[in-house]
Design a protein around this motif. Sequence first.
Motif, PDB file in Angstrom:
ATOM      1  N   UNK A  95      25.185  40.021 107.290  1.00  0.00           N
ATOM      2  CA  UNK A  95      25.634  41.332 107.754  1.00  0.00           C
ATOM      3  C   UNK A  95      26.227  42.159 106.613  1.00  0.00           C
ATOM      4  N   UNK A  96      26.853  41.477 105.658  1.00  0.00           N
ATOM      5  CA  UNK A  96      27.491  42.166 104.539  1.00  0.00           C
ATOM      6  C   UNK A  96      26.493  42.638 103.494  1.00  0.00           C
ATOM      7  N   UNK A  97      25.469  41.831 103.210  1.00  0.00           N
ATOM      8  CA  UNK A  97      24.635  42.126 102.046  1.00  0.00           C
ATOM      9  C   UNK A  97      23.231  42.623 102.368  1.00  0.00           C
ATOM     10  N   UNK A  98      22.786  42.504 103.615  1.00  0.00           N
ATOM     11  CA  UNK A  98      21.414  42.860 103.948  1.00  0.00           C
ATOM     12  C   UNK A  98      21.354  44.158 104.754  1.00  0.00           C
ATOM     13  N   UNK A  99      20.290  44.902 104.514  1.00  0.00           N
ATOM     14  CA  UNK A  99      20.113  46.172 105.213  1.00  0.00           C
ATOM     15  C   UNK A  99      19.461  45.990 106.570  1.00  0.00           C
ATOM     16  N   UNK A 100      18.718  44.891 106.751  1.00  0.00           N
ATOM     17  CA  UNK A 100      18.119  44.595 108.046  1.00  0.00           C
ATOM     18  C   UNK A 100      17.805  43.114 108.129  1.00  0.00           C
ATOM     19  N   UNK A 101      17.443  42.667 109.329  1.00  0.00           N
ATOM     20  CA  UNK A 101      17.187  41.252 109.560  1.00  0.00           C
ATOM     21  C   UNK A 101      15.743  41.032 109.986  1.00  0.00           C
ATOM     22  N   UNK A 102      15.217  39.876 109.578  1.00  0.00           N
ATOM     23  CA  UNK A 102      13.915  39.424 110.062  1.00  0.00           C
ATOM     24  C   UNK A 102      14.201  38.507 111.235  1.00  0.00           C
ATOM     25  N   UNK A 103      13.921  38.960 112.433  1.00  0.00           N
ATOM     26  CA  UNK A 103      14.293  38.225 113.631  1.00  0.00           C
ATOM     27  C   UNK A 103      13.287  37.136 113.939  1.00  0.00           C
ATOM     28  N   UNK A 104      13.792  35.980 114.349  1.00  0.00           N
ATOM     29  CA  UNK A 104      12.954  34.879 114.797  1.00  0.00           C
ATOM     30  C   UNK A 104      12.851  34.986 116.316  1.00  0.00           C
ATOM     31  N   UNK A 105      11.725  35.455 116.793  1.00  0.00           N
ATOM     32  CA  UNK A 105      11.532  35.629 118.225  1.00  0.00           C
ATOM     33  C   UNK A 105      10.366  34.773 118.702  1.00  0.00           C
TER      34      UNK A 105
END
Length: 201
Positions: A186-196
Amino acid sequence: MLSCRNVVIRQGGKVLWENLSFSLAGGERIGVCAPSGTGKTTLGRVLAGWQKPTSGDILVDDKPLPVHQYCPVQLVPQHPELTFNPWRSTGDAVHDAWHPDAKTLARLHINPEWLTRRPGQLSGGELARIAILRALDPRTRFLIADEITAQLDPSIQRDIWALLIEECQRRPLGMLVISHQQALLDQICSRALLCTASSSR
């Protein structure tokens, strides 16, 4: 641009990733956080060309990863000791890629004497820092960071992430960060690659 197009990864009869597509731009930071066994480390290996996907394509600027030359996608694995030749000094391994200056060593909290030693003569945390150093070759355009600071003290972790974020902004360097620490991502990344269910099983 690092592109992952319709990638399927199967291992041991299990589907780890299915129909995965995303892009990582220079300067962008993407986080990956998921339970153990979902294939995060395997995905990192595939993105860096260490392992082929079952199907699909990994491309840099719409071209396949190079095979017989320096790869612009570098992976720092969770267990860096497995990537060093036990009979060569760590300095030889780094200098095969590039010759970092004293300032870079200091910012990674690396004692120059460590570069004269073999991997087995260093602790896990010391070797992790040298693996990061090696991957920061100026030719590197995308960095896959798999739990790279898990073995380090919090103060050293902060300094290393500060350096990596600066590199992302300066080069620009694209970075995919794999971690069990959601707060870190949350601190260092602009977005997440979600595991769905549609991408990982």
